[in-house]
Design a protein around this motif. Sequence first.
Motif, short mmCIF file in Angstrom:
data_model
loop_
_atom_site.label_atom_id
_atom_site.label_comp_id
_atom_site.label_asym_id
_atom_site.label_seq_id
_atom_site.Cartn_x
_atom_site.Cartn_y
_atom_site.Cartn_z
N VAL A 14 34.23 47.28 47.27
CA VAL A 14 34.30 47.77 45.89
C VAL A 14 33.31 48.91 45.74
O VAL A 14 32.16 48.80 46.15
CB VAL A 14 33.94 46.64 44.88
N PHE A 25 34.63 49.91 38.39
CA PHE A 25 34.66 49.16 39.64
C PHE A 25 36.02 49.42 40.28
O PHE A 25 37.04 49.06 39.71
CB PHE A 25 34.49 47.66 39.38
N ARG A 26 36.02 50.03 41.46
CA ARG A 26 37.26 50.34 42.16
C ARG A 26 37.34 49.52 43.45
O ARG A 26 36.50 49.65 44.33
CB ARG A 26 37.36 51.83 42.50
N ALA A 27 38.37 48.68 43.54
CA ALA A 27 38.57 47.90 44.76
C ALA A 27 39.05 48.84 45.86
O ALA A 27 40.02 49.56 45.69
CB ALA A 27 39.60 46.80 44.51
N GLY A 32 38.39 43.14 48.13
CA GLY A 32 37.89 43.55 46.81
C GLY A 32 38.92 43.30 45.72
O GLY A 32 38.59 42.80 44.63
N ARG A 33 40.18 43.64 45.99
CA ARG A 33 41.25 43.41 45.00
C ARG A 33 41.41 41.92 44.72
O ARG A 33 41.55 41.52 43.56
CB ARG A 33 42.57 44.01 45.50
N GLN A 50 40.99 51.39 37.95
CA GLN A 50 39.62 50.91 38.10
C GLN A 50 39.27 49.97 36.96
O GLN A 50 39.65 50.21 35.81
CB GLN A 50 38.65 52.09 38.09
#
Length: 73
Positions: A14, A25-27, A32-33, A50
Motif C-alpha cells: 500500500v 491509500f492506494r493498494a 493490499g487490496r 484510492q
Amino acid sequence: MTTESKQHEITPDVSIENCGTLFLFRAETQLGREWINDHVPADATYWAGQLVVEHRYAYDLAQGMAADGLVLQ
C-alpha cells in the motif's frame, strides 16, 4: 541502478499519500487490496481507486496495516 539492486527493491503493498487534511491509500498488490477489503467498511470513500482517509484516522489505519505485515510506502 544495477540489475542486482532492482532485485532487492520491495514493492509496497500500500502506498500512502499525505494530501494535508486527507490521506490517500492506494493498494499496490493483491495483498493490499485484500487487506483493505477485509478491514475497511464497504461505504468508505474512494477517489481514483484510492481509499480516502481523514488525517485523524490515517495513522491508526497505517499502523494496523503494518502490524499485519503489509509493506507501506
